[in-house]
Design a protein around this motif. Sequence first.
Motif, PDB file in Angstrom:
ATOM      1  N   ASN A  11       0.827  -1.212   0.000  1.00 35.21           N
ATOM      2  CA  ASN A  11       0.000   0.000   0.000  1.00 35.21           C
ATOM      3  C   ASN A  11       0.858   1.257   0.000  1.00 35.21           C
ATOM      4  OD1 ASN A  11      -3.186  -0.184   0.494  1.00 35.21           O
ATOM      5  ND2 ASN A  11      -2.212  -2.011   1.294  1.00 35.21           N
ATOM      6  N   LEU A  12       1.940   1.232   0.764  1.00 36.00           N
ATOM      7  CA  LEU A  12       2.833   2.387   0.821  1.00 36.00           C
ATOM      8  C   LEU A  12       3.485   2.641  -0.535  1.00 36.00           C
ATOM      9  CD1 LEU A  12       4.643   2.181   4.293  1.00 36.00           C
ATOM     10  CD2 LEU A  12       3.418   4.146   3.359  1.00 36.00           C
ATOM     11  N   TRP A  15       0.965   4.168  -2.769  1.00 34.16           N
ATOM     12  CA  TRP A  15       0.725   5.562  -2.396  1.00 34.16           C
ATOM     13  C   TRP A  15       1.885   6.459  -2.848  1.00 34.16           C
ATOM     14  CZ3 TRP A  15      -1.755   9.666  -1.914  1.00 34.16           C
ATOM     15  CH2 TRP A  15      -1.307  10.752  -1.163  1.00 34.16           C
ATOM     16  N   VAL A  16       3.100   6.008  -2.637  1.00 34.05           N
ATOM     17  CA  VAL A  16       4.272   6.795  -3.034  1.00 34.05           C
ATOM     18  C   VAL A  16       4.274   6.982  -4.563  1.00 34.05           C
ATOM     19  CG1 VAL A  16       6.795   6.787  -3.196  1.00 34.05           C
ATOM     20  CG2 VAL A  16       5.697   6.219  -1.033  1.00 34.05           C
ATOM     21  N   LEU A  18       1.640   6.870  -6.612  1.00 32.90           N
ATOM     22  CA  LEU A  18       0.541   7.769  -6.981  1.00 32.90           C
ATOM     23  C   LEU A  18       0.912   9.211  -6.659  1.00 32.90           C
ATOM     24  CD1 LEU A  18      -2.476   8.280  -7.781  1.00 32.90           C
ATOM     25  CD2 LEU A  18      -3.028   7.936  -5.379  1.00 32.90           C
ATOM     26  N   PHE A  19       1.477   9.424  -5.483  1.00 36.12           N
ATOM     27  CA  PHE A  19       1.861  10.773  -5.061  1.00 36.12           C
ATOM     28  C   PHE A  19       2.894  11.363  -6.026  1.00 36.12           C
ATOM     29  CE2 PHE A  19       2.286  14.213  -2.131  1.00 36.12           C
ATOM     30  CZ  PHE A  19       3.607  14.622  -2.253  1.00 36.12           C
ATOM     31  N   VAL A  22       1.178  12.362  -9.359  1.00 36.12           N
ATOM     32  CA  VAL A  22       0.351  13.570  -9.275  1.00 36.12           C
ATOM     33  C   VAL A  22       1.224  14.796  -9.001  1.00 36.12           C
ATOM     34  CG1 VAL A  22      -1.608  14.662  -8.101  1.00 36.12           C
ATOM     35  CG2 VAL A  22      -1.616  12.212  -8.492  1.00 36.12           C
ATOM     36  N   TYR A  23       2.280  14.634  -8.226  1.00 35.28           N
ATOM     37  CA  TYR A  23       3.173  15.751  -7.926  1.00 35.28           C
ATOM     38  C   TYR A  23       3.863  16.238  -9.201  1.00 35.28           C
ATOM     39  CZ  TYR A  23       6.546  18.541  -5.302  1.00 35.28           C
ATOM     40  OH  TYR A  23       7.289  19.585  -4.800  1.00 35.28           O
ATOM     41  N   LEU A  25       2.765  15.791 -12.231  1.00 36.14           N
ATOM     42  CA  LEU A  25       1.719  16.381 -13.070  1.00 36.14           C
ATOM     43  C   LEU A  25       1.410  17.802 -12.604  1.00 36.14           C
ATOM     44  CD1 LEU A  25      -0.360  15.893 -15.348  1.00 36.14           C
ATOM     45  CD2 LEU A  25      -1.914  15.025 -13.606  1.00 36.14           C
ATOM     46  N   ASP A  26       1.355  17.979 -11.310  1.00 33.12           N
ATOM     47  CA  ASP A  26       1.097  19.302 -10.722  1.00 33.12           C
ATOM     48  C   ASP A  26       2.167  20.291 -11.164  1.00 33.12           C
ATOM     49  OD1 ASP A  26       0.158  20.305  -7.314  1.00 33.12           O
ATOM     50  OD2 ASP A  26       0.469  21.473  -9.127  1.00 33.12           O
ATOM     51  N   VAL A  29       1.804  21.065 -14.909  1.00 34.66           N
ATOM     52  CA  VAL A  29       0.683  21.990 -15.116  1.00 34.66           C
ATOM     53  C   VAL A  29       1.095  23.402 -14.723  1.00 34.66           C
ATOM     54  CG1 VAL A  29      -1.633  22.597 -14.312  1.00 34.66           C
ATOM     55  CG2 VAL A  29      -1.127  20.245 -14.927  1.00 34.66           C
ATOM     56  N   GLY A  30       1.860  23.523 -13.641  1.00 29.38           N
ATOM     57  CA  GLY A  30       2.357  24.831 -13.207  1.00 29.38           C
ATOM     58  C   GLY A  30       3.238  25.477 -14.269  1.00 29.38           C
ATOM     59  N   MET A  32       3.094  24.818 -17.499  1.00 30.88           N
ATOM     60  CA  MET A  32       2.217  25.148 -18.626  1.00 30.88           C
ATOM     61  C   MET A  32       1.478  26.449 -18.359  1.00 30.88           C
ATOM     62  SD  MET A  32       0.722  21.332 -19.330  1.00 30.88           S
ATOM     63  CE  MET A  32      -0.520  21.652 -20.563  1.00 30.88           C
ATOM     64  N   GLU A  33       1.086  26.675 -17.122  1.00 32.71           N
ATOM     65  CA  GLU A  33       0.376  27.910 -16.768  1.00 32.71           C
ATOM     66  C   GLU A  33       1.304  29.113 -16.859  1.00 32.71           C
ATOM     67  OE1 GLU A  33      -0.992  26.764 -12.882  1.00 32.71           O
ATOM     68  OE2 GLU A  33      -3.047  26.495 -13.571  1.00 32.71           O
ATOM     69  N   SER A  35       3.934  29.388 -18.856  1.00 31.25           N
ATOM     70  CA  SER A  35       4.399  29.656 -20.235  1.00 31.25           C
ATOM     71  C   SER A  35       3.352  30.399 -21.049  1.00 31.25           C
ATOM     72  CB  SER A  35       4.735  28.342 -20.924  1.00 31.25           C
ATOM     73  OG  SER A  35       3.578  27.549 -21.063  1.00 31.25           O
TER      74      SER A  35
ATOM     75  N   PHE B  11       1.007  13.906   2.002  1.00 32.30           N
ATOM     76  CA  PHE B  11       1.850  12.726   1.804  1.00 32.30           C
ATOM     77  C   PHE B  11       2.148  12.046   3.143  1.00 32.30           C
ATOM     78  CE2 PHE B  11       4.800   9.920  -0.109  1.00 32.30           C
ATOM     79  CZ  PHE B  11       5.882   9.817   0.741  1.00 32.30           C
ATOM     80  N   ILE B  18      -1.790   4.721   6.416  1.00 31.01           N
ATOM     81  CA  ILE B  18      -1.485   3.351   5.971  1.00 31.01           C
ATOM     82  C   ILE B  18      -0.836   2.571   7.116  1.00 31.01           C
ATOM     83  CG2 ILE B  18      -0.048   1.981   4.404  1.00 31.01           C
ATOM     84  CD1 ILE B  18      -0.528   4.262   2.318  1.00 31.01           C
ATOM     85  N   TRP B 201      -6.798  17.874  -4.070  1.00 30.89           N
ATOM     86  CA  TRP B 201      -5.585  18.032  -4.871  1.00 30.89           C
ATOM     87  C   TRP B 201      -5.807  17.549  -6.297  1.00 30.89           C
ATOM     88  CZ3 TRP B 201      -0.561  14.726  -4.481  1.00 30.89           C
ATOM     89  CH2 TRP B 201       0.475  15.384  -5.144  1.00 30.89           C
ATOM     90  N   LEU B 202      -6.344  16.337  -6.444  1.00 31.49           N
ATOM     91  CA  LEU B 202      -6.597  15.785  -7.785  1.00 31.49           C
ATOM     92  C   LEU B 202      -7.571  16.669  -8.556  1.00 31.49           C
ATOM     93  CD1 LEU B 202      -6.925  11.975  -6.960  1.00 31.49           C
ATOM     94  CD2 LEU B 202      -5.100  13.047  -8.290  1.00 31.49           C
ATOM     95  N   VAL B 205      -5.740  19.975  -9.643  1.00 31.54           N
ATOM     96  CA  VAL B 205      -4.795  19.702 -10.728  1.00 31.54           C
ATOM     97  C   VAL B 205      -5.550  19.358 -12.013  1.00 31.54           C
ATOM     98  CG1 VAL B 205      -2.989  18.117 -11.550  1.00 31.54           C
ATOM     99  CG2 VAL B 205      -2.913  18.974  -9.212  1.00 31.54           C
ATOM    100  N   ARG B 208      -7.134  22.560 -13.464  1.00 32.56           N
ATOM    101  CA  ARG B 208      -6.106  23.427 -14.057  1.00 32.56           C
ATOM    102  C   ARG B 208      -5.665  22.876 -15.405  1.00 32.56           C
ATOM    103  NH1 ARG B 208      -1.910  22.995  -9.697  1.00 32.56           N
ATOM    104  NH2 ARG B 208      -0.547  24.142 -11.103  1.00 32.56           N
ATOM    105  N   LEU B 209      -5.451  21.584 -15.483  1.00 29.42           N
ATOM    106  CA  LEU B 209      -5.003  20.956 -16.726  1.00 29.42           C
ATOM    107  C   LEU B 209      -6.073  21.074 -17.805  1.00 29.42           C
ATOM    108  CD1 LEU B 209      -2.862  19.240 -18.182  1.00 29.42           C
ATOM    109  CD2 LEU B 209      -3.979  17.206 -17.249  1.00 29.42           C
ATOM    110  N   ILE B 212      -6.453  24.625 -19.107  1.00 30.02           N
ATOM    111  CA  ILE B 212      -5.380  24.975 -20.045  1.00 30.02           C
ATOM    112  C   ILE B 212      -5.702  24.389 -21.418  1.00 30.02           C
ATOM    113  CG2 ILE B 212      -2.945  24.540 -20.649  1.00 30.02           C
ATOM    114  CD1 ILE B 212      -2.366  24.664 -17.614  1.00 30.02           C
ATOM    115  N   ARG B 215      -8.535  26.327 -22.988  1.00 29.20           N
ATOM    116  CA  ARG B 215      -8.082  27.633 -23.458  1.00 29.20           C
ATOM    117  C   ARG B 215      -7.305  27.493 -24.755  1.00 29.20           C
ATOM    118  NH1 ARG B 215      -4.370  29.469 -19.544  1.00 29.20           N
ATOM    119  NH2 ARG B 215      -5.973  29.049 -18.026  1.00 29.20           N
ATOM    120  N   ARG B 216      -6.464  26.488 -24.868  1.00 30.76           N
ATOM    121  CA  ARG B 216      -5.666  26.274 -26.092  1.00 30.76           C
ATOM    122  C   ARG B 216      -6.566  25.910 -27.266  1.00 30.76           C
ATOM    123  NH1 ARG B 216       0.005  23.402 -24.022  1.00 30.76           N
ATOM    124  NH2 ARG B 216       0.708  25.229 -22.863  1.00 30.76           N
TER     125      ARG B 216
END
Lengths: 35, 221
Positions: A11-12, A15-16, A18-19, A22-23, A25-26, A29-30, A32-33, A35, B11, B18, B201-202, B205, B208-209, B212, B215-216
């Motif tokens: 599970n850990l 989770w790691v 997945l985190f 997403v991190y 991706l975040d 996205v930042g 992309m915003e 630019s 996190f 867990i 969070w999901l 994100v 935002r994605l 974008i 907008r494009r």
Amino acid sequence: MNDLLAIMLVNLIIWVGLFAYVYRLDRRVGRMEDS
Amino acid sequence: MTRKILIWSLFAGMCLVIWGAFLYAPSAQGFAGESARIVFFHVPTAWVATLAFLVSCVASIRYLRGRDPRDDVRARVAAGLGLLGAILATVTGSIFARIMWGSYWNWDPRETSITFLLLIYAAYFALRGAVADPERRATLAAVYSILAFVTVPFLVFVVPRVYWSLHPDTVINTQGELKMDSRMFQVLMASLAGFSGLFVWLYTVGCRLELIRHRREQEEL
């Protein structure tokens, strides 16, 4: 106890992973915003 | 900076959840083996699904009032996360059912009602895929999302409590008693908070994605 520990570790790992996904991706996205 | 602190707190919090789910919370009585521990993941995913569907409904109402395409994006992202939550709740519930009763699926009232919920929200995306015009698609999807959410309290909270079910007695029960060990309850509450934070969070994100991308697409047109 060993089985529980093993399931907990799995599970850990999930989770790691997945985190991290997403991190990243975040952050992408930042960028992309900005630019 | 605050955002980074929150993300890393999420996190750490989920790592603690867990750990707590498997090593801190005691074994529950009346359950096969350690199967009750799945509650720390099953209940929060179902909660996230309900929360996400509510967010989708609210965004849909906002879209119908203001016709802002961004609200349509928000509704779609939330519905997607809700569907994901409902699928995870179904899968974790099936795993528990296999351990407890030897069968992944029993057409129990709760299993049946979650199936309806999955079909209702899968149809939301089928509807979106079937309409080419963006404004018409957004309007129809918004109306559908609002109507779909009307079924959520009924399917999630009412139906499973009206009929006898294999499903274990819930935390919110008719006796008004907390039938859960205090440590289990602590881990469950922490897990609910963690999964809610993960949803936020999901959702942010995802929005935002998608905004974008939207907008494009508008700029290309």
